[in-house]
Design a protein around this motif. Structure first.
Motif, PDB file in Angstrom:
ATOM      1  N   THR A   7       4.471  -1.551  -0.174  1.00 47.40           N
ATOM      2  CA  THR A   7       4.869  -1.838   0.914  1.00 47.40           C
ATOM      3  C   THR A   7       5.627  -3.011   1.220  1.00 47.40           C
ATOM      4  O   THR A   7       4.847  -4.093   1.051  1.00 47.40           O
ATOM      5  CB  THR A   7       3.892  -1.475   2.033  1.00 47.40           C
ATOM      6  OG1 THR A   7       3.167  -0.339   1.800  1.00 47.40           O
ATOM      7  CG2 THR A   7       4.417  -1.606   3.408  1.00 47.40           C
ATOM      8  N   PRO A   8       6.878  -2.990   1.841  1.00 47.88           N
ATOM      9  CA  PRO A   8       7.397  -4.380   2.182  1.00 47.88           C
ATOM     10  C   PRO A   8       6.479  -5.245   3.128  1.00 47.88           C
ATOM     11  O   PRO A   8       6.000  -4.658   4.002  1.00 47.88           O
ATOM     12  CB  PRO A   8       8.814  -4.091   2.586  1.00 47.88           C
ATOM     13  CG  PRO A   8       9.209  -2.736   2.176  1.00 47.88           C
ATOM     14  CD  PRO A   8       7.836  -2.138   2.191  1.00 47.88           C
ATOM     15  N   TYR A  22       3.141  -5.999   7.555  1.00 48.44           N
ATOM     16  CA  TYR A  22       3.626  -5.059   6.676  1.00 48.44           C
ATOM     17  C   TYR A  22       4.692  -4.276   7.645  1.00 48.44           C
ATOM     18  O   TYR A  22       4.539  -4.216   8.833  1.00 48.44           O
ATOM     19  CB  TYR A  22       2.753  -4.343   6.258  1.00 48.44           C
ATOM     20  CG  TYR A  22       1.904  -4.860   5.049  1.00 48.44           C
ATOM     21  CD1 TYR A  22       2.323  -4.777   3.941  1.00 48.44           C
ATOM     22  CD2 TYR A  22       0.777  -5.457   5.420  1.00 48.44           C
ATOM     23  CE1 TYR A  22       1.504  -5.302   2.760  1.00 48.44           C
ATOM     24  CE2 TYR A  22       0.108  -6.078   4.541  1.00 48.44           C
ATOM     25  CZ  TYR A  22       0.096  -5.940   3.139  1.00 48.44           C
ATOM     26  OH  TYR A  22      -0.514  -6.488   2.104  1.00 48.44           O
ATOM     27  N   GLY A  23       5.776  -3.796   7.006  1.00 47.53           N
ATOM     28  CA  GLY A  23       6.635  -3.020   7.651  1.00 47.53           C
ATOM     29  C   GLY A  23       7.380  -1.981   6.902  1.00 47.53           C
ATOM     30  O   GLY A  23       7.069  -1.917   5.755  1.00 47.53           O
ATOM     31  N   THR A  24       8.185  -0.971   7.383  1.00 49.41           N
ATOM     32  CA  THR A  24       8.598   0.175   6.667  1.00 49.41           C
ATOM     33  C   THR A  24       9.830  -0.363   5.612  1.00 49.41           C
ATOM     34  O   THR A  24       9.946   0.383   4.551  1.00 49.41           O
ATOM     35  CB  THR A  24       9.179   1.168   7.770  1.00 49.41           C
ATOM     36  OG1 THR A  24      10.404   0.486   8.374  1.00 49.41           O
ATOM     37  CG2 THR A  24       8.233   1.742   8.464  1.00 49.41           C
ATOM     38  N   ASP A  25      10.335  -1.428   6.118  1.00 45.84           N
ATOM     39  CA  ASP A  25      11.436  -1.979   5.205  1.00 45.84           C
ATOM     40  C   ASP A  25      11.816  -3.357   5.674  1.00 45.84           C
ATOM     41  O   ASP A  25      11.199  -3.784   6.728  1.00 45.84           O
ATOM     42  CB  ASP A  25      12.786  -1.298   5.019  1.00 45.84           C
ATOM     43  CG  ASP A  25      13.217  -0.876   6.360  1.00 45.84           C
ATOM     44  OD1 ASP A  25      13.269  -1.793   7.224  1.00 45.84           O
ATOM     45  OD2 ASP A  25      13.801   0.405   6.555  1.00 45.84           O
ATOM     46  N   LEU A  26      12.580  -4.226   4.712  1.00 41.66           N
ATOM     47  CA  LEU A  26      12.811  -5.447   5.088  1.00 41.66           C
ATOM     48  C   LEU A  26      13.732  -5.596   6.434  1.00 41.66           C
ATOM     49  O   LEU A  26      13.792  -6.695   7.225  1.00 41.66           O
ATOM     50  CB  LEU A  26      13.343  -6.218   3.845  1.00 41.66           C
ATOM     51  CG  LEU A  26      12.532  -6.790   2.940  1.00 41.66           C
ATOM     52  CD1 LEU A  26      13.113  -7.414   1.580  1.00 41.66           C
ATOM     53  CD2 LEU A  26      11.144  -7.676   3.307  1.00 41.66           C
ATOM     54  N   ALA A  27      14.408  -4.694   6.544  1.00 44.36           N
ATOM     55  CA  ALA A  27      15.357  -4.599   7.590  1.00 44.36           C
ATOM     56  C   ALA A  27      14.559  -4.561   9.072  1.00 44.36           C
ATOM     57  O   ALA A  27      14.982  -5.071   9.794  1.00 44.36           O
ATOM     58  CB  ALA A  27      16.382  -3.361   7.435  1.00 44.36           C
TER      59      ALA A  27
END
Length: 319
Positions: free
Chosen positions: A236-237, A272-277
């Protein structure tokens, strides 16, 4: 009765009906169950993923060619529906643990059903599962109020505390779902304070009032519906962020991992996030109170985006 419950009941009745009426036109099936042909087709598609295993013969089979070309229904491999279920000791123990967990979140007329299933399973296994389920304590009055509001489609007024209990907020919430995840009891719904979908732990709700106001925002209308608590994995990012005291609310809001606490109230966290964006957008929204430590790629990306935004104002004259 909810639409999902009605659908399950219809599909359970549909299996023996189709077994006794092989080759019946799909239009007659729709008339018999009082639904559209399109709904019957959706139900049949779901039935094809139902069974006791994952291989051919373990799942209900529908003759798709006959359904699409001739509009008739042939159903096969559903004999397991009439056979008594057989559980291994491990499967029965897993169900017992799940039911014990469910019992801690059940109330009212749900309790007899859960207790009845538990008694039957424990009696068949012949011994109690060697696991005791204990969820964090939740005030029974708050739990009953939340469950009642959810069941009746009423808005909730809650007072919600952060993890450290040093900050509370009053919110009106249209409850969408009450569920257990990672050993915690949650309610998710549309928060009128945040104007977005939010998830709240019941053990952090210090006050709860069921209002007479019907929910205004339902799950299908919300910008996003929380189906489960976000659980990060090894891939996970994530980012290490420096928070000023004003941004500490992000820790509780997003369940961040605190790496270092400072006497002045600032903190270093891992988020943590779903993506780096998504992480980049969050940092940019709170640019004056949040700073990226790592990864370097995210720090450089945030700097570039911020610089581009500032450059867009260069040369603009405001009268």
């Amino acid at each position: 009765m909810s639409t999902s419950v009605q659908r399950v009941q219809r599909m359970l009745a549909m299996v023996p009906y189709l077994q006794s009426n092989a080759g019946i036109p799909v239009t007659e099936v729709a008339d018999a169950f009082g639904v559209s042909v399109a709904q019957v087709t959706k139900d049949l598609s779901l039935l094809m993923m139902t069974g006791v295993g994952e291989y051919h013969g373990d799942l209900i089979d529908i003759d798709v060619g006959a359904l699409e070309e001739d509009g008739v229904v042939f159903l096969r491999d559903a004999d397991f529906m009439t056979r008594p279920l057989a559980f291994s000791a491990r499967e029965a123990s897993a169900l017992i643990v799940a039911l014990r967990t469910l019992r801690d979140t059940a109330t009212g007329d749900q309790l007899p059903a859960v207790d009845g299933a538990l008694a039957k399973l424990e009696g068949e296994v012949g011994a109690l599962a060697p696991v005791d389920v204990r969820l964090p304590p939740v005030d029974s009055r708050i739990k009953d109020t939340v469950l009642s509001a959810h069941a009746h489609g009423h808005r909730l007024h809650i007072v919600y505390a952060t993890e450290s209990r040093d900050r509370t907020t009053s919110r009106d919430v249209d409850p969408h779902k009450v569920f257990t995840a990672r050993g915690q009891l949650y309610v998710s719904g549309w928060c009128h304070l945040a104007e977005d979908t939010r998830t709240f732990r019941l053990d952090r709700i210090t006050e709860a009032t069921e209002l007479d106001t019907p929910v205004a925002i339902r799950p299908s209308e919300a910008s996003a519906t929380v189906e489960a608590v976000f659980v990060p994995g090894p891939e996970t990012p994530h980012a290490v962020l420096e928070l000023s005291p004003e941004a500490r609310w992000l820790i509780d809001e997003y369940g961040a991992e605190v790496i270092e606490e400072r006497p002045d109230g600032s903190a270093r966290i891992r988020l943590y996030g779903t993506d780096l964006a998504w992480l980049r957008r969050l940092v940019l929204r709170h640019a004056t109170t949040v700073r990226v430590i790592e990864p370097t790629s995210l720090r450089e990306d945030v700097s570039a985006q911020a610089r581009a935004a500032l450059d867009a104002y260069t040369g603009i004259v405001i009268d």
